[in-house]
Design an enzyme around this catalytic site. Structure first.
Site, short mmCIF file in Angstrom:
data_model
loop_
_atom_site.label_atom_id
_atom_site.label_comp_id
_atom_site.label_asym_id
_atom_site.label_seq_id
_atom_site.Cartn_x
_atom_site.Cartn_y
_atom_site.Cartn_z
N ASP A 1 27.67 -15.45 0.49
CA ASP A 1 28.65 -14.54 0.08
C ASP A 1 28.88 -13.27 0.29
OD1 ASP A 1 29.65 -16.74 -1.95
OD2 ASP A 1 27.90 -16.19 -3.07
N HIS B 1 18.77 -15.44 -2.59
CA HIS B 1 19.01 -16.70 -2.85
C HIS B 1 18.01 -17.27 -3.57
CE1 HIS B 1 20.51 -20.81 -2.31
NE2 HIS B 1 21.88 -20.26 -2.20
N1 ACO Z 1 19.13 -7.18 -5.43
C1 ACO Z 1 17.95 -6.61 -6.12
N2 ACO Z 1 16.99 -6.98 -6.29
C2 ACO Z 1 17.19 -8.53 -6.28
C3 ACO Z 1 18.44 -9.33 -5.99
C4 ACO Z 1 19.28 -8.40 -5.35
N3 ACO Z 1 20.51 -8.89 -5.13
N4 ACO Z 1 17.84 -10.57 -6.07
C5 ACO Z 1 16.63 -10.82 -6.53
N5 ACO Z 1 16.23 -9.47 -6.67
C6 ACO Z 1 14.60 -9.25 -7.04
C7 ACO Z 1 14.52 -9.61 -8.49
O1 ACO Z 1 14.81 -8.43 -9.22
C8 ACO Z 1 12.97 -9.87 -8.46
O2 ACO Z 1 12.11 -8.80 -8.46
P1 ACO Z 1 10.62 -8.69 -9.21
O3 ACO Z 1 10.07 -10.03 -8.52
O4 ACO Z 1 10.23 -7.45 -9.00
O5 ACO Z 1 10.99 -9.00 -10.71
C9 ACO Z 1 13.08 -10.93 -7.42
O6 ACO Z 1 13.97 -10.46 -6.46
C10 ACO Z 1 13.14 -11.96 -7.43
O7 ACO Z 1 14.45 -12.59 -8.01
P2 ACO Z 1 14.92 -13.35 -8.86
O8 ACO Z 1 16.14 -13.14 -9.88
O9 ACO Z 1 13.88 -14.11 -9.82
O10 ACO Z 1 15.33 -14.89 -8.05
P3 ACO Z 1 16.29 -16.09 -8.35
O11 ACO Z 1 15.93 -17.01 -7.44
O12 ACO Z 1 16.02 -16.32 -9.82
O13 ACO Z 1 17.70 -15.46 -8.24
C11 ACO Z 1 19.76 -14.92 -7.12
C12 ACO Z 1 18.39 -15.69 -7.06
C13 ACO Z 1 20.60 -15.07 -8.65
C14 ACO Z 1 20.73 -15.31 -6.04
C15 ACO Z 1 19.39 -13.49 -7.08
O14 ACO Z 1 19.04 -13.05 -6.01
C16 ACO Z 1 20.60 -12.53 -7.27
O15 ACO Z 1 20.91 -12.21 -8.30
N6 ACO Z 1 21.48 -12.06 -6.01
C17 ACO Z 1 22.60 -11.55 -6.27
C18 ACO Z 1 23.91 -12.38 -6.59
C19 ACO Z 1 24.26 -13.28 -5.52
O16 ACO Z 1 24.63 -12.68 -4.43
N7 ACO Z 1 24.55 -14.64 -5.94
C20 ACO Z 1 24.85 -15.54 -4.81
C21 ACO Z 1 23.77 -16.52 -4.54
S1 ACO Z 1 24.54 -17.74 -3.22
C22 ACO Z 1 25.65 -18.62 -4.05
O17 ACO Z 1 25.43 -19.12 -5.29
C23 ACO Z 1 26.51 -19.38 -3.12
#
Ligand code: ACO
Length: 427
Positions: free
Chosen positions: A363, A306
């Site tokens: 979610d 998140h």
């Molecule tokens: N699975 C695997 N790796 C992940 C995930 C995941 N679900 N989420 C983040 N990471 C990793 C990224 O690859 C990144 O790794 P790195 O540092 O080695 O490059 C690190 O964790 C940070 O991730 P970011 O994408 O920079 O985090 P950001 O805050 O931009 O994104 C997000 C948050 C979009 C929610 C992300 O965690 C994601 O895509 N999750 C899956 C989709 C999801 O469940 N969305 C619902 C969010 S809740 C809502 O909107 C109600």
């Protein structure tokens, strides 16, 4: 003594005021940054930028705290109903019993949808995604309600709130009825708001329908948990669109589109599809965990991570408990749930997820519970939208009442510098 922040640029020092919120969040007020220094800030994804001051929702991602108007999400989900929480979120205070009754009565005044809306919904193919249809129908409501709301007028604003709460619920369920080829259903003003959701979705002209009270109670709680989440992608969109003084329906329609994406509200559908895929491929959760960690594989563990919560999402905790209770009451034994539990267990002790503070988000469990309640997968995000509606309305209202300026970020241009036009023959 009020704090200030000092910026040094090109040998000059500039002082900026520091704002401190109710819960001691600190923000540097850079309103005069460009006029004073000629420079702007750059912050893709707005990870460090506050777009507004807001009195609606407080969340602390490090501590896993979520509160609407000062009340904890745990207390609200445990004691209040969705319309009560909607009233709180939109108007700022918990309603008295009389105010709540009046709110529900006033919503009922607007539950009938103009029959001409049916012509619009008929234009969509049956397999259109409900979120796309919902966004269009919400926007189309503007055509039937062309007068823009005078936000200064409390009575007009109140009526607009009731109208939006009423009509959005009905058209949201119509997207499902259309996809199933069922006749569109009407709101029953003798029944409750959430009970009506179930009726509008599932009651058929061929036989009597009684909504299961366990399901209605679970949905009520789920809607409360989704009611607001401060400046997330869809809410910021609603505020941004509304900042041009576009109407409430048009702004909410944009919010629906923003919510649809799989990185935002669309994740609840994506989680279920992911769990189904794991099940179809033999149920090996660990294999998918490895895929999620592999930087050469675009796969992400949906429902994990998140932008703001770097601790357990407090909503996920409540939903997880509710999912267990509802599944037990309904006698549902879903193998998908076992896969979800396995994934969660493994991820919570895996170095990759632990070091990046990736916890299950709202979610991750909402999809499982929706599925147990008999909600079709591609309606999951629509349910999120129904829950989020009071938050969108409250944020739009706050933005307009506070007379916020039109949202218009700047950029750092990195394209070509000025060059001479080249005629065809020389290209
Ligand atoms: N699975 C695997 N790796 C992940 C995930 C995941 N679900 N989420 C983040 N990471 C990793 C990224 O690859 C990144 O790794 P790195 O540092 O080695 O490059 C690190 O964790 C940070 O991730 P970011 O994408 O920079 O985090 P950001 O805050 O931009 O994104 C997000 C948050 C979009 C929610 C992300 O965690 C994601 O895509 N999750 C899956 C989709 C999801 O469940 N969305 C619902 C969010 S809740 C809502 O909107 C109600």
């Amino acid at each position: 003594m009020s704090k200030t922040a000092i910026l040094e640029l090109d040998g000059n020092k500039y002082e900026f005021p520091v704002i401190v919120g109710t819960e001691n969040e600190v923000a540097i007020d850079i309103d005069k940054l460009r006029s004073a220094t000629g420079a702007i800030t750059i912050d893709p994804g707005y990870k460090n930028s506050g777009s507004c001051k807001s009195e609606i929702t407080f969340l602390d991602g490090e501590e896993g705290i979520l509160r609407y108007r000062g009340y904890s999400i745990e207390q609200l989900a445990g004691n209040a109903n969705f319309l009560e929480v909607s009233y709180l979120v939109i108007f700022g205070e918990l309603p008295t019993a009389k105010q709540l009754e009046q709110f529900e009565t006033d919503i009922r005044k607007y539950t009938l949808i103009n029959e001409e809306m049916k012509n619009i919904i008929d234009g969509f193919p049956k397999n259109a995604h409900p979120m796309g249809v919902l966004s269009c129908l919400t926007s189309a409501l503007t055509a039937f309600n062309p007068k823009s709301v005078n936000v200064e007028n409390e009575k007009e604003m109140y009526e607009a709130v009731c109208k939006t709460m009423a009509k959005f619920l009905v058209i949201a369920t119509w997207t499902y009825r259309k996809s199933m080829g069922y006749p569109l259903n009407y709101y029953d003003n003798t029944k409750g708001y959430v009970e009506n959701f179930m009726r509008l979705m599932f009651e058929l002209p061929t036989g009597p329908y009684a909504a299961n009270p366990t399901i209605v109670a679970a949905l009520d709680k789920l809607f409360i948990l989704h009611a607001d989440h401060e400046q997330n992608c869809s809410t910021s969109t609603v505020r941004m669109v509304g900042s041009s003084h576009a109407g409430l329906f048009a702004s909410i329609s944009a919010g629906v589109s923003a919510l649809w994406g799989p990185l935002h509200g669309g994740a609840n559908q994506a989680v279920l599809e992911m769990l189904e895929e794991i099940q179809k491929n033999g149920g090996d959760a660990d294999k998918y965990l490895e895929k999620a960690k592999d930087k050469n594989d675009p796969f992400r563990l949906m429902g994990f991570g998140h932008r703001v919560y770097k601790n357990f999402d407090p909503r996920a905790k409540i939903i997880k408990k509710a999912a267990d209770e509802v599944l037990a009451t309904l006698g549902v034994n879903d193998p998908i749930l076992n896969i979800a539990k396995k994934l969660e267990e493994s991820a919570l002790v895996d170095e990759y997820f632990v070091s990046r503070k990736l916890y299950p988000n709202v979610d991750f469990y909402s999809g499982i519970i929706y599925r147990a309640l008999g909600i079709p997968t591609d309606m999951f995000t629509v349910l999120f939208a129904i829950g989020r509606l009071p938050g969108w309305i409250a944020q739009w209202k706050e933005m307009r009442v506070n007379k916020e300026p039109i949202g218009r970020p700047r950029q750092v241009y990195t394209g070509p510098a000025l060059r001479e036009f080249v005629p065809f023959e020389k290209r």
